[in-house]
Design an enzyme around this catalytic site. Structure first.
Site, PDB file in Angstrom:
ATOM      1  N   ASN A 287      46.404  38.408  40.749  1.00 54.59           N
ATOM      2  CA  ASN A 287      46.175  38.804  39.367  1.00 54.59           C
ATOM      3  C   ASN A 287      46.714  40.205  39.086  1.00 54.59           C
ATOM      4  O   ASN A 287      47.342  40.452  38.049  1.00 54.59           O
ATOM      5  CB  ASN A 287      44.678  38.757  39.040  1.00 54.59           C
ATOM      6  CG  ASN A 287      44.195  37.351  38.743  1.00 54.59           C
ATOM      7  OD1 ASN A 287      44.961  36.490  38.323  1.00 54.59           O
ATOM      8  ND2 ASN A 287      42.912  37.099  38.958  1.00 54.59           N
TER       9      ASN A 287
ATOM     10  N   HIS B   5      47.308  37.451  35.069  1.00 54.72           N
ATOM     11  CA  HIS B   5      46.340  36.340  35.071  1.00 54.72           C
ATOM     12  C   HIS B   5      46.973  34.971  34.824  1.00 54.72           C
ATOM     13  O   HIS B   5      46.480  33.973  35.372  1.00 54.72           O
ATOM     14  CB  HIS B   5      45.242  36.618  34.042  1.00 54.72           C
ATOM     15  CG  HIS B   5      44.316  37.723  34.479  1.00 54.72           C
ATOM     16  ND1 HIS B   5      43.266  37.523  35.351  1.00 54.72           N
ATOM     17  CD2 HIS B   5      44.301  39.049  34.184  1.00 54.72           C
ATOM     18  CE1 HIS B   5      42.634  38.662  35.551  1.00 54.72           C
ATOM     19  NE2 HIS B   5      43.246  39.610  34.868  1.00 54.72           N
TER      20      HIS B   5
ATOM     21  N   ASP C 154      46.133  31.805  37.085  1.00 56.51           N
ATOM     22  CA  ASP C 154      45.701  30.480  36.646  1.00 56.51           C
ATOM     23  C   ASP C 154      46.569  29.387  37.264  1.00 56.51           C
ATOM     24  O   ASP C 154      46.069  28.312  37.630  1.00 56.51           O
ATOM     25  CB  ASP C 154      45.766  30.387  35.116  1.00 56.51           C
ATOM     26  CG  ASP C 154      44.663  31.194  34.435  1.00 56.51           C
ATOM     27  OD1 ASP C 154      43.717  31.605  35.126  1.00 56.51           O
ATOM     28  OD2 ASP C 154      44.743  31.405  33.214  1.00 56.51           O
TER      29      ASP C 154
ATOM     30  N   GLU D 111      37.709  32.186  41.864  1.00 53.57           N
ATOM     31  CA  GLU D 111      38.639  31.611  42.836  1.00 53.57           C
ATOM     32  C   GLU D 111      37.890  30.875  43.936  1.00 53.57           C
ATOM     33  O   GLU D 111      38.425  30.663  45.018  1.00 53.57           O
ATOM     34  CB  GLU D 111      39.524  32.704  43.443  1.00 53.57           C
ATOM     35  CG  GLU D 111      38.813  33.706  44.305  1.00 53.57           C
ATOM     36  CD  GLU D 111      38.273  34.928  43.544  1.00 53.57           C
ATOM     37  OE1 GLU D 111      38.055  35.948  44.196  1.00 53.57           O
ATOM     38  OE2 GLU D 111      38.085  34.843  42.321  1.00 53.57           O
TER      39      GLU D 111
END
Length: 248
Positions: A126, A131, A135, A161
């Protein structure tokens, strides 16, 4: 009658009206006959009654159709709400609340194995790539899990996660190979990170007999997960069997 044409609900009444009208016309010369006048008034009233009744029936049919369509829509909305209440919006797997419910339900009737896994160094992904890339990695991990787990397994996302795999009725001898296969699937998967690096995950596995709870199973698997993390990551750690105790 055409098969597509619905039957006239008032066929008998309509035939009676035709007979009465025919009788009325046959006595057209008896203008002053009280019975003919009464018959004429009755015909007018009866025709009006049939028209109004047919109109009400058509309105009722439309209302019933609208109600059926509304019920179908409500059922669809209820199904959507139930799905959203039980599934993670990003991945589509079960959310934490649903996993807790499934595990507790299973433990009331039998035992299970619970795999808890955490993506290694996920914060780096991240922080380094944003982000959206994070994802994509999460979705890739879920795809690996779903490709490997047996049909009876239930996959859940219990944290950012962190994921779980519930294996109903399984012990460590059958669950351990599943966990290892999951680890290998993630390690070998191409995530196409900008720097070309790969993704790994660490796993904790617990097995619980009937009578336990989610907290029991998760607590043991989570401890085993941290053993795997401290041991160098990208490995599976089994919770000690001697601690697989049901809830008091």
């Amino acid at each position: 009658m055409d098969a597509a044409t619905p039957p006239d609900l008032f066929e008998a009444e309509n035939q009676a009206l035709l007979v009465a009208r025919s009788a009325y016309q046959r006595h057209a010369g008896l203008e002053e006959a009280p019975c003919r006048q009464a018959l004429g008034d009755l015909l007018v009233a009866y025709e009006r009654l049939l028209r109004e009744t047919r109109r009400l029936v058509r309105r009722s049919d439309r209302a019933e159709l609208d109600m059926n369509q509304l019920n179908l829509r409500l059922q669809d909305l209820a199904a959507q709400l139930e799905y959203r209440a039980n599934h993670d919006p990003l991945t589509g797997v079960l959310n934490r609340a649903a996993i807790i419910e499934r595990v507790n339900q299973q433990l009331r009737s039998g035992g299970l194995a619970l795999i808890v896994l955490d993506i290694d160094h996920f914060k780096r992904i991240n922080d380094s790539f944003g982000h959206p890339m994070g994802d994509r990695v999460i979705l890739g991990v879920v795809a690996c899990l779903q490709a490997v787990v047996p049909p009876t397994a239930q996959v859940g996302r219990v944290g950012g996660e962190e994921f779980t795999v519930v294996l109903p009725g399984q012990g460590h001898d059958t669950a351990m190979p599943v966990a290892e296969a999951l680890r290998e699937a993630i390690e070998s998967h191409r995530f196409d990170l900008p720097d070309g690096s790969g993704i790994t995950a660490s796993f904790g596995l617990s097995c619980l007999a009937q009578g336990g709870t989610f907290d029991n199973a998760y607590g043991l698997a989570d401890e085993a997960l941290y053993v795997a993390k401290r041991g160098g990551r990208n490995r599976v750690s089994l919770a000690p069997c001697s601690r697989h105790l049901p809830a008091a």
